[in-house]
Design an enzyme around this catalytic site. Structure first.
Site, PDB file in Angstrom:
ATOM      1  N   GLY A   1       0.804  -1.220   0.000  1.00 46.00           N
ATOM      2  CA  GLY A   1       0.000   0.000   0.000  1.00 46.00           C
ATOM      3  C   GLY A   1       0.842   1.277   0.000  1.00 46.00           C
ATOM      4  O   GLY A   1       2.064   1.245   0.168  1.00 46.00           O
ATOM      5  N   HIS A   2       0.170   2.410  -0.136  1.00 45.07           N
ATOM      6  CA  HIS A   2       0.855   3.700  -0.258  1.00 45.07           C
ATOM      7  C   HIS A   2       1.612   4.072   1.019  1.00 45.07           C
ATOM      8  O   HIS A   2       1.147   3.839   2.120  1.00 45.07           O
ATOM      9  CB  HIS A   2      -0.077   4.827  -0.678  1.00 45.07           C
ATOM     10  CG  HIS A   2      -1.362   4.934   0.064  1.00 45.07           C
ATOM     11  ND1 HIS A   2      -2.303   5.854  -0.273  1.00 45.07           N
ATOM     12  CD2 HIS A   2      -1.876   4.234   1.084  1.00 45.07           C
ATOM     13  CE1 HIS A   2      -3.327   5.714   0.523  1.00 45.07           C
ATOM     14  NE2 HIS A   2      -3.100   4.749   1.351  1.00 45.07           N
ATOM     15  N   ALA A   3       2.780   4.632   0.805  1.00 43.92           N
ATOM     16  CA  ALA A   3       3.628   5.150   1.885  1.00 43.92           C
ATOM     17  C   ALA A   3       4.185   4.051   2.787  1.00 43.92           C
ATOM     18  O   ALA A   3       4.658   4.345   3.887  1.00 43.92           O
ATOM     19  CB  ALA A   3       2.899   6.216   2.702  1.00 43.92           C
TER      20      ALA A   3
END
Lengths: 345, 345, 345
Positions: free
Chosen positions: B233-235
């Protein structure tokens, strides 16, 4: 199509009005006038009375509804559906934008769509349909009646049998996941020198991956069916007529014997054998061999009936814990009472 | 290759007949005459006697079998395998069907296959191999020795280090999954303004996805290895030399420190940190930080040894429940008996 | 941009120095001077004091920090972010390498990238952006403002509404997984005659698959958001504004009503209904209907609060088993003591 003609083409006995015109098929709850439905699962027998279908494929005829009597209503429904709908099939021919290596050999009647890439020394049998953007790496051998949807990739040297269908973005023969750690804790890639062999009559759904073996082969046997987003690790073997549902994962060197059923999201560890006719319930985790015919569930999995009892009890586990603490207290009280009374004697 | 030469090239001590001709490698059970095998895991030591291999890579020499003595038989096996098999490598050159933006810069010795798309201002280092149908969006920067298999996509502005390998259909930098709800309960997309950074020596297997960050970056650190059908997922941040097995999923803003091992189908919630050298067993769910060196299992996960005890007990949970009910009854009987006897006194 | 201007454009009340220059946005812990941050979740309120951001979007103004006061700081943060970053959008126009069937109709202002394939009788509305390597099969109908990233595939006859975004390698309309077994145990493919319908304002992330129905349709309703590596089986229905997180799997004929939330790796069996506003925790397995508004967890899933108690107790299950065995022994002792004492009387 009149019901009489349908009965003839399916080889089913007709009970009721053969002149009924059937224009399409539908499930027992969705079906309406002019539609044929089916009853395969006796669990839904009570729905027959309420159906608005004009006719039904069924094992035993029922009163008040035109019936096509069949030993296998589900299979005959599938056959009937194919009489009413055929997915479009691209015309034979090779699109000028396809990039085909000079040494590749395509059998008769092939349809090669736009922007397909076929590598050197590839051999593909008769009647192949390659939708746009399919890529076949060098040295691949494929049998007759191959159907590859847009985005399929078959990697170098893999071998595919007859009548194999690959849905969109399936990857056959991507590298297995193998690394050796050095003294400094760094991972060194282990070259994946093996291939994938897919036997006849296999179908693999969208976005699934079958990894090539480190050495030797990963093998999908005749008639196996693999759903979407499934991962088959290197050197696995999937038995004949096995069914792997969506998002199943097999780690490396795992063997499924014939006719195994893995429900959705099952995970299987490496170097494990699941024997013939075993059934594994959804989301189960398999870390050890599963005997032939076993039905297992849970993570880690065990006998399905025991699992049902355990998961039925599980929501009350918090209560059970409290209850045992109370029993403990009450027991301690009785014990001390007994001690007192012994002392008192 | 003679065993003597193999010993020299691997830097292993030879015990036994150096004149044996080795033509290939195989696992200890599959190997036959003319093949080299290995013993890395002491668990399989009993299989050495039965192997039909002509020679073995092993820590301690054994009698009756030619041995290459190695401190790290698995790593040397990997090195030996690379002497016998090299995957085909496309010749340098740019296929005329590739669509390369005028402002893109490719380093020396690049091989760009058919139907590759490279966007504006992309910079790629030396020795890149881009198989057919790879798409590199605008503004991407990639180091030397990049290997991208057919169907790989690298999205706008992402940065990739040296010696990175992406297997088929890997997606780097797809949008993160971020939405803000309005008063009417509708979701508004949050623009994903960040990028993905992949450091040196990373390999990602087929059909995995690393999402770009909402702001800042998602980072895969040096030497991490990511298997197929994994979702990052993002980050998120994946630590150096970490291993993520098949179908693992990391929600947003999760951090894995160095050398973390996540087995297959593990799920990790958002905003969680898994510290150095932690090991998470297959199908576990991580909702809280995991300390360095911990070995955890279960969903939600806890200490692996406690987990083993718990899952060993679990199949008997239905019986336990019944047993506690009986204890309850027997205890109640004793209690009432005691009460009677008190009354009787 | 000055904070004053930002306040105006977002329609937020400004508290503090409107002359502050904001150059970008960041999370509350990462933000530094010149950056705007936000506080949406009261759980992180204690972090406001320590932030180095120059300003904050927040529900109630705080002393000592320039504030943009908002009823919905998260949504306004999303809006602010869109003021600072817009993903690049390819210019309108059709790349000469795209292969577009003569009977396909594209609305005004379309951008069709390199190596896109569009089949016969496809109709696409205004402002479409098709990145490279997208494939649209024949007979597909798509509304306005369609955005398809590289590698997207939309299969024959599917229908897509307005403002739909598909991230990389999404597959819409791959065949459902349906087979009928004959008497010999072989599987016969059931033709998948239905389609997929995607309503307006849907976004689907990378590498997800929505299967076409056997008959009729699979439907994704308005505003639903589907994360990466999700599998939606044939004839499913996903309700309005529902959210399906990464690696969720829905078997066939399953219905999600409006505003359902499925966290990561949830699996849902076939022919099940999850009602409005239900929330399913990560890795749960749903085998039965879930009532409206329920919050459930576990595999199989049950009420989340009971689940919390059960999983809190679970690590002690081994101990509990031992404890019950001891209670058993102590109770047996008391019982035999009582018997003795009865006999003694």
């Amino acid at each position: 199509m009149r019901l009489r003609e349908l009965a003839q083409r399916l080889g089913c006995r007709l009970e009721g009005d053969g002149e009924i015109e059937i224009h399409s098929l539908a499930g027992i709850e969705q079906a309406g006038p002019g539609q044929l439905t089916f009853l395969a699962n006796p669990r839904y027998a009570h729905k027959v009375k309420a159906t608005r279908a004009s006719a039904i494929l069924i094992r035993e005829p029922v009163a008040g509804l035109a019936c096509l009597v069949s030993d296998n209503p589900y299979l005959d429904f599938a056959r009937a559906l194919a009489l009413f709908y055929q997915p479009p099939r691209p015309a034979p021919g090779i699109h000028p934008s396809a990039v085909i290596a000079p040494s590749a050999v395509l059998g008769p009647n092939a349809s090669v769509g736009p922007l397909v890439v076929i590598g050197e020394k590839v051999r593909i049998g008769a009647n192949a349909v390659l939708y746009p953007q399919v890529t076949i790496y060098e040295g691949v051998e494929i049998g007759d009646d191959f159907l590859a949807h847009a985005g399929v990739v078959v990697r170098e040297f893999c071998r595919i049998g007859h009548r194999v269908t690959l849905q969109n973005h399936v990857v056959i023969g991507g590298d297995g996941f193998g690394f050796a750690k050095d003294a400094a804790g760094r991972h060194h890639k282990i070259v994946q020198s093996g291939i994938v062999v897919i036997e006849d009559d296999v179908e693999i759904q969208s976005l699934s991956s079958v990894d090539r073996a480190t050495m030797g082969e990963t093998r999908i046997r005749r008639g196996a069916r693999i759903d979407s987003l499934v991962q088959i690790g290197h050197a696995c073997e999937v038995g004949e007529d096995s069914i792997l549902c969506g998002q199943v994962g097999l780690a490396g060197s795992t063997t499924l014997k014939n006719n195994v059923l893995l429900a959705g999201q099952v995970g299987v560890a490496g170097h494990v054998t699941i024997h013939e006719n075993a059934v594994v319930y959804a989301q189960s985790g398999i870390g050890q061999d599963v005997p032939a015919g076993a039905v297992v569930s849970g993570s880690p999995a065990f006998d399905m009936k025991a699992w049902r009892r355990a998961v039925t009890a599980f929501p009350k586990l918090g209560d059970l814990m409290r209850q045992v603490r109370q029993l403990e207290r009450r027991l301690a009280e009785l014990e001390s009472a007994r001690q007192e009374s012994s002392l008192g004697q």
